[in-house]
Design a protein around this motif. Structure first.
Motif, PDB file in Angstrom:
ATOM      1  N   THR A  13       0.953  -1.056  -0.068  1.00  0.00           N
ATOM      2  CA  THR A  13      -0.144  -0.135   0.081  1.00  0.00           C
ATOM      3  C   THR A  13       0.712   1.339   0.025  1.00  0.00           C
ATOM      4  O   THR A  13       0.309   2.274  -0.062  1.00  0.00           O
ATOM      5  CB  THR A  13      -0.991   0.130   1.287  1.00  0.00           C
ATOM      6  OG1 THR A  13      -0.068  -0.290   2.471  1.00  0.00           O
ATOM      7  CG2 THR A  13      -1.720  -1.093   1.136  1.00  0.00           C
ATOM      8  N   PHE A  42      -0.960  -2.014  -8.146  1.00  0.00           N
ATOM      9  CA  PHE A  42      -0.271  -0.968  -7.348  1.00  0.00           C
ATOM     10  C   PHE A  42       0.808  -0.734  -8.170  1.00  0.00           C
ATOM     11  O   PHE A  42       1.336   0.518  -8.245  1.00  0.00           O
ATOM     12  CB  PHE A  42      -0.110  -1.447  -5.993  1.00  0.00           C
ATOM     13  CG  PHE A  42       0.087  -0.080  -5.150  1.00  0.00           C
ATOM     14  CD1 PHE A  42      -1.010   0.890  -4.657  1.00  0.00           C
ATOM     15  CD2 PHE A  42       1.444   0.135  -4.627  1.00  0.00           C
ATOM     16  CE1 PHE A  42      -0.962   1.779  -3.965  1.00  0.00           C
ATOM     17  CE2 PHE A  42       1.382   1.575  -3.658  1.00  0.00           C
ATOM     18  CZ  PHE A  42       0.317   2.297  -3.379  1.00  0.00           C
ATOM     19  N   ASN A 162      -1.720  -4.614   2.983  1.00  0.00           N
ATOM     20  CA  ASN A 162      -2.906  -4.762   3.660  1.00  0.00           C
ATOM     21  C   ASN A 162      -3.513  -6.029   2.965  1.00  0.00           C
ATOM     22  O   ASN A 162      -3.689  -6.258   1.816  1.00  0.00           O
ATOM     23  CB  ASN A 162      -4.116  -3.703   3.202  1.00  0.00           C
ATOM     24  CG  ASN A 162      -5.457  -3.671   3.971  1.00  0.00           C
ATOM     25  OD1 ASN A 162      -5.625  -4.679   4.507  1.00  0.00           O
ATOM     26  ND2 ASN A 162      -5.965  -2.481   3.961  1.00  0.00           N
TER      27      ASN A 162
END
Length: 234
Positions: A13, A42, A162
C-alpha cells in the motif's frame, strides 16, 4: 479488501516503496517486464511507464478481471490469468511481491530461465536463508547464490501491506549470472535432505560411490554444485 491467505499474499500500500522498486528495476524502452502477481495493480501502471511491454499475471480470477477493467487503456500491458510458473513468456526484467508460500518455488523457477535482472519482495526470514553461510545454509541458498548476484536494498515493515503480514519483508535485487537445469536443482535439494550424512553416504543414496567423507557443511557452495553435477553425470 481482498485477502489471499491461501496464497500467503499481502498487498503493498506504500506508494513510495512502489516507486523505489520501479526505480531500482531500471526499466528501459527495450525491456519486457514480467510481473508475477498483479494483485490490486499497485505497481503495474508504474512498470508500464518506461517498458516496451509489461506482462502481468495473477492466479486469482477476480483480481485478473479487476485489472482488465482498470487498465484497459494501457497499450503496452498484457494481462494474463493463471500460474505464472507455468507460462513461457520471454522477458528481461522480473518483478514480484512474492507470496511467502511461493518464494522457494519462484527462485528455483527463475534459476532455470534466461533474463537480465529482477526485483523481488520476500519475507525477511526467507532473505536470511538466501544469505546464510556454512551450517545455516539450505539448498535454496546454494542454488540462489550460484545463479544470481543478490543484493538487499530495502526493508519493508508489515504496516506497508493490507492485510498486514505477521512478519517484515525485504526487497532484493537479483542479477542473473547463469541458468541451471531442473535436474541439478532436484539433486541439490535431495542432497540437503541427507545433510547430516557424509558425502560418501549421500552418494550411496543416489546409487553412486565416492571416497569423500566430509559433510555438506564442510564444503563451499561451488564444491556442492560440482558434486551435484558429478552425481548427475555418473
Amino acid at each position: 479488501m481482498i485477502k489471499r491467505k491461501r496464497l500467503g499474499q499481502h498487498f503493498l500500500t506504500s506508494n513510495s516503496i512502489a516507486k523505489s522498486i520501479v526505480s531500482e528495476a531500471n526499466i528501459g524502452k527495450n525491456d519486457v517486464v514480467y510481473e508475477l502477481g498483479t494483485g490490486l495493480g499497485f505497481l503495474t501502471p508504474l512498470l508500464c511507464e518506461n517498458a516496451k511491454k509489461v506482462v502481468s499475471i495473477d492466479a486469482d480470477r477476480k483480481l485478473y478481471e479487476k485489472a482488465k477493467s482498470n487498465f484497459s487503456n494501457i497499450a503496452n500491458l498484457s494481462l494474463e490469468f493463471g500460474d505464472g510458473f507455468k507460462k513461457n513468456d520471454i522477458f528481461s526484467i522480473f518483478i514480484s511481491n512474492l507470496p511467502y508460500s511461493k518464494s522457494k518455488e519462484a527462485i528455483e523457477w527463475l534459476a532455470t530461465i534466461p533474463f537480465s535482472h529482477g526485483i523481488i519482495m520476500v519475507q525477511k526470514e526467507f532473505a536470511e536463508k538466501l544469505f546464510a553461510k556454512s551450517t545455516k545454509r539450505r539448498s535454496i541458498s546454494i542454488i540462489a547464490n550460484h545463479v544470481f548476484e543478490i543484493n538487499k536494498f530495502l526493508d519493508v515493515g508489515k504496516r506497508n501491506f493490507n492485510p498486514p503480514p505477521k512478519v517484515d519483508s525485504v526487497v532484493l535485487k537479483i542479477i542473473k549470472k547463469k541458468s541451471i537445469e531442473k535436474d541439478l536443482i532436484h539433486t541439490i535439494n535431495k542432497m540437503f535432505s541427507y545433510r547430516r550424512k557424509t558425502i560418501q553416504n549421500i552418494f550411496k543414496q543416489f546409487g553412486k560411490e565416492t571416497v569423500i567423507e566430509k559433510r555438506l557443511d564442510d564444503l563451499s557452495d561451488d564444491e556442492i554444485i560440482d558434486l551435484a553435477k558429478e552425481i548427475l553425470k555418473r
